[in-house]
Design an enzyme around this catalytic site. Structure first.
Site, PDB file in Angstrom:
ATOM      1  N   LYS A   1      48.714  49.638  41.157  1.00  0.00           N
ATOM      2  CA  LYS A   1      49.339  48.425  41.699  1.00  0.00           C
ATOM      3  C   LYS A   1      50.818  48.691  41.953  1.00  0.00           C
ATOM      4  CE  LYS A   1      49.734  43.439  40.739  1.00  0.00           C
ATOM      5  NZ  LYS A   1      49.483  42.364  39.772  1.00  0.00           N
TER       6      LYS A   1
ATOM      7  N   SER B   1      47.035  38.339  41.582  1.00  0.00           N
ATOM      8  CA  SER B   1      47.883  39.137  42.440  1.00  0.00           C
ATOM      9  C   SER B   1      47.427  40.584  42.617  1.00  0.00           C
ATOM     10  CB  SER B   1      49.313  39.124  41.910  1.00  0.00           C
ATOM     11  OG  SER B   1      49.398  39.774  40.669  1.00  0.00           O
TER      12      SER B   1
ATOM     13  N   SER C   1      45.911  37.628  36.995  1.00  0.00           N
ATOM     14  CA  SER C   1      46.064  38.539  38.144  1.00  0.00           C
ATOM     15  C   SER C   1      45.215  39.797  38.113  1.00  0.00           C
ATOM     16  CB  SER C   1      47.533  38.937  38.303  1.00  0.00           C
ATOM     17  OG  SER C   1      48.244  37.900  38.920  1.00  0.00           O
TER      18      SER C   1
END
Lengths: 489, 96
Positions: free
Chosen positions: A79, A154, A178
């Site tokens: 990420k 996210s 997330s």
């Protein structure tokens, strides 16, 4: 069956048994990227040459007869809010468009020690603020199961890449859901560890008392193995837990006989999609069949968790994001004076949702409103935590839906921030309480979108979550199913 | 409206953000909706409840004050938008 369709533990065994080379595996995943990345758009940066060089080095090691670690030679994605030395880390924000970290996050250092193949950095909501990856300053990511839908967020890029076969595993981060919510939307496994289990050093801070790094994987076995790698005390993170880290793979046991599963009634109300409820309840029935005991419980302060979270997280974010002032790193928009430069930089380079949360956060912290909002939220946090403490006196794990709906359409909710916040009803309470939680696939909606079952554990008891998840997973076939995309299946 | 235009602009200044006049109504509308939802907290009596900052027990962490290798000046300055002679450079702060 192509190589990209297999989980890491299967590929690891194939590498050890010399049934495949790391280069062939990496080339297959890169080919998959060529085939479907244009539709999914999970990546922000692809490090193709480095990936192939890493794979080659692993093959040389295997040829010499050396033993390899679990992730060695297995392609994964990181990420874009986890600092990677020498590789751009943008947080999907314009303000960090050209930021190249001079150091690795601790979780990254631990991952790199395994010699994996790093394919690149994956998309997210800007600064991890959002639940759809639509808040990326670069482009939205699409759900591999239906590219008209969001992948969740996210960590949308992490979940979408694992689901699309454009990575075998990924790291994400979870502040209010997330990791778990995108895992649910994309039909993969995602775990938020107990707060403090994984060092936050080098994770770009959003809300420091809530943020945790965790794995996104194809199955529970991969999840346990990666958890083994990234957990552990770190002197660079003052909130890092000193608790002993067990071997989580020992919890990969098919046995839930006598396991007490709590079903919180507050997680099954208000606007929940009937298909989600039905699918999750069917999974609970399966647990009963497998020998678990289902206990109805109540977590009475659940309905206040969203309010508390959306005051605490923005307040911490407003404070953390003060550092983006155009001085020491990140972008700068020039102006004649210092305050003007800072204001212009932040106004032009932060996206809408980030600015909205900074404003809410500073409002909640400002004189006159502090007691009514921020202090109140921290007190409610205590109550939310006490609910769990009481519940865990009676049960071993708690189960609930991960999200109230399957993946929604891109653009469907973006204009209504409050509606988007309410999507987090089932995930934020855990972050407030610091508890571990996992999402595993447990079925599909009528339109074929994945639905996730959330398993919540006591603090530092990821092992019971893993055992419960593994037992269910092995009774089903969801972990072997992939999105029909780019002509596979 | 729970938030006035004046409140909004004050918070914007504190946040080092500029909110243009034609954006005010949109911001106020969204904030109003969000803060109205959050009013559900006021129904809870929390008089005797202690606030939680960190969910798990935390203690201050100390370590020996020993010299260790750290990020070098060049690496620390590598991402600076503007630098000169080993320093970060900012617009003039003091008047002549």
């Amino acid at each position: 069956m192509r190589l990209y369709e297999k989980p890491a533990h299967v590929l690891h065994d194939m590498l050890v048994n010399k049934e495949v080379t790391a280069v062939a595996l990496t080339e297959d995943v890169l080919k998959r990227i060529d085939e479907v990345e244009g539709d999914v758009k999970a990546y922000l940066t692809i490090t193709r040459d480095e990936a192939l060089a890493q794979a080659k080095a692993v093959d040389e090691k295997i040829a010499k007869g050396e033993t390899i670690s679990f992730l060695e030679g297995i392609p994964g994605a990181i990420k874009d809010n986890i600092c990677t030395k020498g590789i751009k880390t943008t947080c999907a924000s314009k303000i960090l468009e050209n930021f190249v970290p001079p150091y690795d996050a601790t979780a990254m250092t631990k991952i790199k020690a395994q010699n994996p193949v790093i394919l690149g950095k994956v998309n997210m909501d800007e600064f991890a603020m959002g639940g759809s990856t639509e808040n990326s300053a670069y482009h939205p990511t699409c759900n591999p199961w239906n590219t008209d839908c969001v992948p969740g967020g996210s960590s949308g890029g992490s979940a979408a890449s694992v689901a699309a076969g454009t990575s075998i595993w990924a790291l994400g981060s979870d502040t209010g859901g997330s990791i778990r919510q995108p895992a649910s939307f994309c039909g993969v496994v995602g775990l938020k560890p107990t707060y403090g289990r994984v060092s936050r050093y080098g994770l770009v801070a959003y809300a420091s008392s809530l943020d945790q790094i965790g794995p996104v994987t194809r199955d529970v076995t991969d999840c346990a193995n990666i958890l083994n790698i990234i957990c552990g005390h770190d002197e660079m993170d003052s909130t890092s837990s000193e608790a002993e880290v067990p071997d989580f793979t020992k919890a990969l046991v098919e046995d839930v006989k006598g396991l007490k599963i709590g079903l919180p009634k507050e997680y099954f109300v208000d606007g929940m999609d009937p298909e989600v409820e039905k699918t999750v309840r069917a999974a609970i029935e399966k647990y009963k069949e497998l020998g678990a005991e289902i206990v109805d419980i109540s977590l009475p302060h659940t309905k206040y968790a969203i309010s508390a979270y959306y005051l605490i997280a923005p307040a911490e974010a407003a404070t953390n994001l003060q550092r983006y002032d155009g001085v020491s790193y990140g972008e700068r928009v020039e102006s004649d004076d210092l305050v003007g430069m800072m204001t212009k930089t932040r106004t032009e380079k932060f996206g809408e949702e980030v600015k909205r949360r900074i404003v809410i956060g500073n409002y909640a912290l400002s004189a006159g409103y502090y007691d009514a909002y921020y202090l109140k939220a921290m007190k409610v946090r205590t109550l939310v935590q006490q609910d769990y403490t009481e519940a865990f006196k009676k049960v071993d794990v708690i189960m609930a839906p991960t999200a109230p709906t399957p993946a929604f359409k891109i653009g469907e909710m973006i204009s209504d921030p409050l509606q988007m916040y309410l999507q987090d009803a089932c995930t934020v309470p855990l972050n407030l309480a610091g508890l571990p939680g996992m999402s595993i696939p447990c079925g599909y909606s009528a339109s074929g979108m994945p639905i996730g079952l959330q398993i919540i554990g006591k603090a530092l008891d990821e092992e019971t979550i893993i055992r419960a998840a593994y037992t269910y997973e092995q009774s089903q076939n969801y972990h072997n199913e992939m999105a029909k995309l780019g002509g596979n299946n | 409206m729970k938030v006035t235009k004046e409140d909004l602009q004050n918070v914007a200044v504190l946040s080092r953000l500029a909110i243009a006049e034609d954006q005010e109504e949109k911001y106020l509308g969204q904030l109003d909706k969000i803060l109205t939802y959050m009013d559900n907290l006021s129904a809870l009596d929390t008089t005797d409840v202690k606030p939680t900052t960190y969910a798990l027990p935390m203690q201050n962490v100390f370590r020996e004050d020993v010299v260790k290798e750290s990020l070098g000046r060049e690496a620390a300055l590598a991402n600076a938008p503007l630098k000169e002679d080993g320093y970060f450079k900012v617009p003039k702060v003091l008047e002549d």
